[in-house]
Design a protein around this motif. Structure first.
Motif, PDB file in Angstrom:
ATOM      1  N   GLY A  67      14.654  18.930  21.255  1.00  0.00           N
ATOM      2  CA  GLY A  67      15.517  19.240  20.124  1.00  0.00           C
ATOM      3  C   GLY A  67      14.911  18.688  18.851  1.00  0.00           C
ATOM      4  O   GLY A  67      13.836  18.076  18.866  1.00  0.00           O
ATOM      5  N   PHE A  68      15.621  18.855  17.742  1.00  0.00           N
ATOM      6  CA  PHE A  68      15.107  18.379  16.463  1.00  0.00           C
ATOM      7  C   PHE A  68      14.943  16.865  16.431  1.00  0.00           C
ATOM      8  O   PHE A  68      14.155  16.334  15.657  1.00  0.00           O
ATOM      9  N   GLU A  69      15.670  16.150  17.306  1.00  0.00           N
ATOM     10  CA  GLU A  69      15.510  14.700  17.369  1.00  0.00           C
ATOM     11  C   GLU A  69      14.133  14.299  17.896  1.00  0.00           C
ATOM     12  O   GLU A  69      13.718  13.148  17.755  1.00  0.00           O
ATOM     13  N   ASN A  70      13.394  15.225  18.508  1.00  0.00           N
ATOM     14  CA  ASN A  70      12.055  14.955  19.038  1.00  0.00           C
ATOM     15  C   ASN A  70      10.937  15.275  18.049  1.00  0.00           C
ATOM     16  O   ASN A  70       9.770  15.049  18.336  1.00  0.00           O
ATOM     17  N   VAL A  71      11.289  15.806  16.881  1.00  0.00           N
ATOM     18  CA  VAL A  71      10.279  16.205  15.887  1.00  0.00           C
ATOM     19  C   VAL A  71       9.746  14.961  15.183  1.00  0.00           C
ATOM     20  O   VAL A  71      10.517  14.157  14.659  1.00  0.00           O
ATOM     21  N   VAL A  72       8.418  14.820  15.168  1.00  0.00           N
ATOM     22  CA  VAL A  72       7.797  13.701  14.459  1.00  0.00           C
ATOM     23  C   VAL A  72       7.116  14.150  13.167  1.00  0.00           C
ATOM     24  O   VAL A  72       6.902  13.350  12.259  1.00  0.00           O
ATOM     25  N   MET A  73       6.784  15.446  13.052  1.00  0.00           N
ATOM     26  CA  MET A  73       6.088  15.954  11.869  1.00  0.00           C
ATOM     27  C   MET A  73       6.446  17.418  11.678  1.00  0.00           C
ATOM     28  O   MET A  73       6.502  18.183  12.643  1.00  0.00           O
ATOM     29  N   ALA A  74       6.721  17.785  10.445  1.00  0.00           N
ATOM     30  CA  ALA A  74       6.965  19.196  10.107  1.00  0.00           C
ATOM     31  C   ALA A  74       6.022  19.582   8.978  1.00  0.00           C
ATOM     32  O   ALA A  74       5.749  18.780   8.074  1.00  0.00           O
ATOM     33  N   ARG A  75       5.544  20.814   9.046  1.00  0.00           N
ATOM     34  CA  ARG A  75       4.742  21.379   7.953  1.00  0.00           C
ATOM     35  C   ARG A  75       5.461  22.632   7.492  1.00  0.00           C
ATOM     36  O   ARG A  75       5.769  23.513   8.310  1.00  0.00           O
ATOM     37  N   ILE A  76       5.717  22.698   6.196  1.00  0.00           N
ATOM     38  CA  ILE A  76       6.466  23.800   5.609  1.00  0.00           C
ATOM     39  C   ILE A  76       5.570  24.519   4.615  1.00  0.00           C
ATOM     40  O   ILE A  76       4.904  23.882   3.793  1.00  0.00           O
ATOM     41  N   TYR A  77       5.602  25.843   4.691  1.00  0.00           N
ATOM     42  CA  TYR A  77       4.802  26.689   3.804  1.00  0.00           C
ATOM     43  C   TYR A  77       5.758  27.588   3.023  1.00  0.00           C
ATOM     44  O   TYR A  77       6.575  28.288   3.624  1.00  0.00           O
ATOM     45  N   LEU A  78       5.677  27.543   1.694  1.00  0.00           N
ATOM     46  CA  LEU A  78       6.551  28.335   0.827  1.00  0.00           C
ATOM     47  C   LEU A  78       5.716  29.246  -0.075  1.00  0.00           C
ATOM     48  O   LEU A  78       4.731  28.787  -0.656  1.00  0.00           O
ATOM     49  N   THR A  79       6.121  30.497  -0.194  1.00  0.00           N
ATOM     50  CA  THR A  79       5.394  31.414  -1.084  1.00  0.00           C
ATOM     51  C   THR A  79       5.888  31.324  -2.530  1.00  0.00           C
ATOM     52  O   THR A  79       5.169  31.707  -3.438  1.00  0.00           O
ATOM     53  N   ARG A  80       7.109  30.822  -2.738  1.00  0.00           N
ATOM     54  CA  ARG A  80       7.649  30.640  -4.100  1.00  0.00           C
ATOM     55  C   ARG A  80       8.045  29.173  -4.256  1.00  0.00           C
ATOM     56  O   ARG A  80       9.216  28.851  -4.397  1.00  0.00           O
ATOM     57  N   PHE A  81       7.044  28.315  -4.250  1.00  0.00           N
ATOM     58  CA  PHE A  81       7.262  26.874  -4.159  1.00  0.00           C
ATOM     59  C   PHE A  81       8.249  26.356  -5.210  1.00  0.00           C
ATOM     60  O   PHE A  81       9.268  25.760  -4.867  1.00  0.00           O
ATOM     61  N   LYS A  82       7.952  26.563  -6.478  1.00  0.00           N
ATOM     62  CA  LYS A  82       8.800  26.013  -7.549  1.00  0.00           C
ATOM     63  C   LYS A  82      10.215  26.579  -7.485  1.00  0.00           C
ATOM     64  O   LYS A  82      11.196  25.863  -7.668  1.00  0.00           O
ATOM     65  N   GLN A  83      10.330  27.848  -7.219  1.00  0.00           N
ATOM     66  CA  GLN A  83      11.631  28.524  -7.194  1.00  0.00           C
ATOM     67  C   GLN A  83      12.484  28.100  -5.993  1.00  0.00           C
ATOM     68  O   GLN A  83      13.698  27.964  -6.119  1.00  0.00           O
ATOM     69  N   ASP A  84      11.857  27.892  -4.832  1.00  0.00           N
ATOM     70  CA  ASP A  84      12.609  27.725  -3.583  1.00  0.00           C
ATOM     71  C   ASP A  84      12.653  26.308  -3.016  1.00  0.00           C
ATOM     72  O   ASP A  84      13.399  26.042  -2.073  1.00  0.00           O
ATOM     73  N   TYR A  85      11.876  25.387  -3.573  1.00  0.00           N
ATOM     74  CA  TYR A  85      11.722  24.058  -2.978  1.00  0.00           C
ATOM     75  C   TYR A  85      13.056  23.323  -2.814  1.00  0.00           C
ATOM     76  O   TYR A  85      13.378  22.836  -1.718  1.00  0.00           O
ATOM     77  N   ARG A 104       6.512  14.784   6.916  1.00  0.00           N
ATOM     78  CA  ARG A 104       6.503  16.181   6.492  1.00  0.00           C
ATOM     79  C   ARG A 104       5.451  16.438   5.439  1.00  0.00           C
ATOM     80  O   ARG A 104       5.140  15.583   4.615  1.00  0.00           O
ATOM     81  N   THR A 105       4.924  17.654   5.469  1.00  0.00           N
ATOM     82  CA  THR A 105       4.084  18.189   4.411  1.00  0.00           C
ATOM     83  C   THR A 105       4.700  19.515   4.005  1.00  0.00           C
ATOM     84  O   THR A 105       5.132  20.287   4.855  1.00  0.00           O
ATOM     85  N   CYS A 106       4.747  19.776   2.699  1.00  0.00           N
ATOM     86  CA  CYS A 106       5.259  21.060   2.209  1.00  0.00           C
ATOM     87  C   CYS A 106       4.286  21.559   1.158  1.00  0.00           C
ATOM     88  O   CYS A 106       3.983  20.837   0.199  1.00  0.00           O
ATOM     89  N   VAL A 107       3.791  22.775   1.349  1.00  0.00           N
ATOM     90  CA  VAL A 107       2.796  23.322   0.415  1.00  0.00           C
ATOM     91  C   VAL A 107       3.171  24.739  -0.003  1.00  0.00           C
ATOM     92  O   VAL A 107       3.834  25.462   0.731  1.00  0.00           O
ATOM     93  N   GLY A 108       2.725  25.097  -1.180  1.00  0.00           N
ATOM     94  CA  GLY A 108       2.850  26.466  -1.649  1.00  0.00           C
ATOM     95  C   GLY A 108       1.656  27.275  -1.177  1.00  0.00           C
ATOM     96  O   GLY A 108       0.524  26.788  -1.185  1.00  0.00           O
ATOM     97  N   VAL A 109       1.921  28.497  -0.726  1.00  0.00           N
ATOM     98  CA  VAL A 109       0.866  29.380  -0.231  1.00  0.00           C
ATOM     99  C   VAL A 109       0.985  30.745  -0.916  1.00  0.00           C
ATOM    100  O   VAL A 109       2.037  31.081  -1.467  1.00  0.00           O
ATOM    101  N   THR A 110      -0.080  31.521  -0.854  1.00  0.00           N
ATOM    102  CA  THR A 110      -0.076  32.822  -1.531  1.00  0.00           C
ATOM    103  C   THR A 110       0.551  33.930  -0.714  1.00  0.00           C
ATOM    104  O   THR A 110       0.929  34.961  -1.268  1.00  0.00           O
ATOM    105  N   GLY A 111       0.681  33.748   0.599  1.00  0.00           N
ATOM    106  CA  GLY A 111       1.292  34.789   1.411  1.00  0.00           C
ATOM    107  C   GLY A 111       1.515  34.344   2.835  1.00  0.00           C
ATOM    108  O   GLY A 111       0.833  33.449   3.332  1.00  0.00           O
ATOM    109  N   LEU A 112       2.508  34.972   3.477  1.00  0.00           N
ATOM    110  CA  LEU A 112       2.828  34.728   4.884  1.00  0.00           C
ATOM    111  C   LEU A 112       3.062  36.064   5.562  1.00  0.00           C
ATOM    112  O   LEU A 112       3.329  37.072   4.901  1.00  0.00           O
TER     113      LEU A 112
END
Length: 130
Positions: A67-85, A104-112
């Motif tokens: 479950g989510f209680e077992n998560v130690v690291m998440a990586r998030i990718y957003l195409t509209r970083f400033k708008q959606d963060y 956690r790491t969260c980065v803006g990307v150009t496409g998914l």
């Protein structure tokens, strides 16, 4: 090493396993904001897409008896970083217990894939069996 495909899980958009497990760590492939019932169809807006991604991750984790209680690291990718963060953060936070947020790491990307607004992958740790 174990390669996991979860029955009834999200439909892969590329050649990958839903998760790979080694030495007690579980690496969960980034999930998209579609559903197993409607591959490639995305909900509107970052809140709905974040919920859909988290529900797909929940489905994969449940298939691994985690479950989510077992998560130690998440990586998030957003195409509209400033708008959606900010809105993404509010939705994402609701899936974890207070004081139990993973690294956690969260980065803006150009496409998914599917022109999605968000993708999230996870690293989990399986509890030791005593």
């Amino acid at each position: 090493m174990k390669f996991h495909m979860i029955a009834g899980g999200p439909k892969p958009v590329a050649p990958f396993s839903h998760a790979v497990e080694t030495d007690g760590f579980v690496f969960v492939t980034g999930q998209m904001p579609d559903t197993p019932d409607a591959p490639g169809q995305l909900p509107d807006g970052i809140e709905a897409q974040t919920r859909a991604v988290m529900e797909n991750l929940r489905l994969v984790l449940a298939g691994l008896d985690l479950g989510f209680e077992n998560v130690v690291m998440a990586r998030i990718y957003l195409t509209r970083f400033k708008q959606d963060y900010a809105a993404m953060n509010a939705t994402y936070r609701s899936y974890f217990a207070e004081g139990r947020l993973p690294a956690r790491t969260c980065v803006g990307v150009t496409g998914l894939a599917y022109d999605a607004l968000i993708e999230i992958d996870l690293v989990c740790r399986r509890p030791a069996r005593h």
